[in-house]
Design an enzyme around this catalytic site. Structure first.
Site, PDB file in Angstrom:
ATOM      1  CD  GLU A 116      -0.884   5.132   4.193  1.00 37.41           C
ATOM      2  OE1 GLU A 116      -0.736   5.549   5.367  1.00 37.41           O
ATOM      3  OE2 GLU A 116      -1.963   4.724   3.748  1.00 37.41           O
ATOM      4  CG  HIS A 139       2.052   0.260   2.491  1.00 32.40           C
ATOM      5  ND1 HIS A 139       1.441  -0.737   3.219  1.00 32.40           N
ATOM      6  CD2 HIS A 139       1.061   0.878   1.799  1.00 32.40           C
ATOM      7  CE1 HIS A 139       0.133  -0.702   2.988  1.00 32.40           C
ATOM      8  NE2 HIS A 139      -0.119   0.268   2.124  1.00 32.40           N
ATOM      9  CG  HIS A 141      -2.097  -2.726  -1.255  1.00 31.43           C
ATOM     10  ND1 HIS A 141      -2.797  -1.817  -2.012  1.00 31.43           N
ATOM     11  CD2 HIS A 141      -1.731  -2.056  -0.132  1.00 31.43           C
ATOM     12  CE1 HIS A 141      -2.848  -0.638  -1.392  1.00 31.43           C
ATOM     13  NE2 HIS A 141      -2.185  -0.753  -0.252  1.00 31.43           N
ATOM     14  CD  GLU A 169      14.632 -19.785   2.422  1.00 30.62           C
ATOM     15  OE1 GLU A 169      14.766 -18.680   1.896  1.00 30.62           O
ATOM     16  OE2 GLU A 169      15.558 -20.421   2.926  1.00 30.62           O
ATOM     17  CG  HIS A 210      -4.379  -1.218   3.792  1.00 33.43           C
ATOM     18  ND1 HIS A 210      -4.795   0.081   3.954  1.00 33.43           N
ATOM     19  CD2 HIS A 210      -3.386  -1.158   2.858  1.00 33.43           C
ATOM     20  CE1 HIS A 210      -4.106   0.876   3.152  1.00 33.43           C
ATOM     21  NE2 HIS A 210      -3.245   0.151   2.483  1.00 33.43           N
TER      22      HIS A 210
HETATM   23  O1  2HA Z   1      -0.457   4.852  -1.421  1.00 29.20           O
HETATM   24  O2  2HA Z   1      -1.247   2.068  -0.424  1.00 29.20           O
HETATM   25  O3  2HA Z   1      -2.082   2.868   1.940  1.00 29.20           O
HETATM   26  C1  2HA Z   1      -1.623   4.114  -1.476  1.00 29.20           C
HETATM   27  C2  2HA Z   1      -1.702   3.184  -0.340  1.00 29.20           C
HETATM   28  C3  2HA Z   1      -2.315   3.692   0.880  1.00 29.20           C
HETATM   29 ZN    ZN Z   2      -1.853   0.757   1.114  1.00 27.29          ZN
END
Ligand code: 2HA
Ligand code: ZN
Length: 271
Positions: A116, A139, A141, A169, A210
């Site tokens: 990414e 980033h 998940h 908050e 995602h």
């Molecule tokens: O690096 O999260 O979006 C792995 C991920 C891809």
């Molecule tokens: Zn990801």
């Protein structure tokens, strides 16, 4: 030369990735972080003339020429960063052509920066244009946030509003709201461009089905943004199947914004 494993920027990555892993946000190789570093600080630990190898980035990051970043590696697990930072992290400098990175440290098994990287570096460019203090793109998940994108409309106003309403908050932490992108193939320049475009307006960007992107002046700020969204998403989902007896109303949200003196997205309220 000081020992790089003692550098605050390496320690910070080790601690943050471990935290995120333990929160269940970053399974397997999920998630990636990049932090823009101060050249003088890095020079205390590394010889900046010693380029280990060149890495083709596959996109143009000209506005960042000469800038140095510590970045999680592609295919690497957050779980493992703490035990082997030199293999799972890398320190790169955007070379003078803008499309190559000089590897200064890390990726010791021959690895590369996160897949990414386009989204990260393009988002750094966007955030620096609106806030010169920005250093971190993150980033992840996070589970409830991700779950919410399956059951909630992917409208930025409605998505932000739902989260503002479940946690006092939230209005204070992300008064500027949350940008939302539809599902897209990850790891591409296209999703990088789309994320960076949203990052001009938002410090948080959802990748539907995602994960999420956050940013900030340091790791704590980016982490705290995502953590607050995740908490609110948990509360939303825990309460979604019950009749809503009480809620934070739009006039309440205005009161919070006034009390904490935050500029908020007035168009995200229904007043
Ligand atoms: O690096 O999260 O979006 C792995 C991920 C891809
Ligand atoms: Zn990801």
């Amino acid at each position: 030369m000081k020992n790089i494993l003692d550098a605050p920027f390496v320690r910070g990555m080790m601690k943050t990735t471990a935290n995120m892993y333990r929160l269940g946000w970053d399974e397997r190789n999920g998630g990636n972080i990049s932090v823009m570093l101060d050249e003088n600080e890095v020079a205390e630990y590394l010889d900046l003339n010693n380029v280990i190898r060149k890495i083709d980035m596959g996109f143009d990051a000209k506005p960042l020429i000469g800038k140095i970043f510590i970045v999680t590696g592609t295919g690497k697990y957050f779980k493992n960063v703490e035990d082997d930072p030199e293999n799972n992290l890398g320190i790169i400098r955007v070379a003078s052509d803008g499309v190559t990175a000089d590897l200064l440290w890390g990726y010791s098994d021959g690895g590369r920066p996160t897949s990414e990287l386009p989204a990260h570096l393009m988002s750094h460019i966007s955030r620096l244009s609106v806030n010169p203090e920005n250093r971190v793109i993150m980033h992840s998940h996070p589970t409830a946030t991700l779950a919410l994108t399956y059951v909630h409309e992917l409208d930025e106003k409605k998505f932000t509003h739902s989260l503002w309403q479940v946690c006092t908050e939230c209005m204070v932490v992300f008064p500027d709201g949350i940008g939302v992108l539809p599902w897209m193939v990850c790891g591409t320049n296209e999703i990088g461009i789309a994320t960076a475009e949203k990052m001009k307006e938002f410090r948080l960007v959802i990748w539907a089905l995602h994960g999420i992107y956050g940013c900030g002046k340091d790791l704590d700020e980016a982490f705290g943004l995502i953590e607050t969204v995740e908490k609110a998403a948990q509360l939303y989902l825990m309460t979604a199947s019950f009749p809503r007896v009480n809620t934070i109303t739009d006039p309440d949200l205005v009161e919070i914004a006034k009390a904490f003196k935050v500029e908020y997205r007035k168009d995200f309220l229904n007043l």
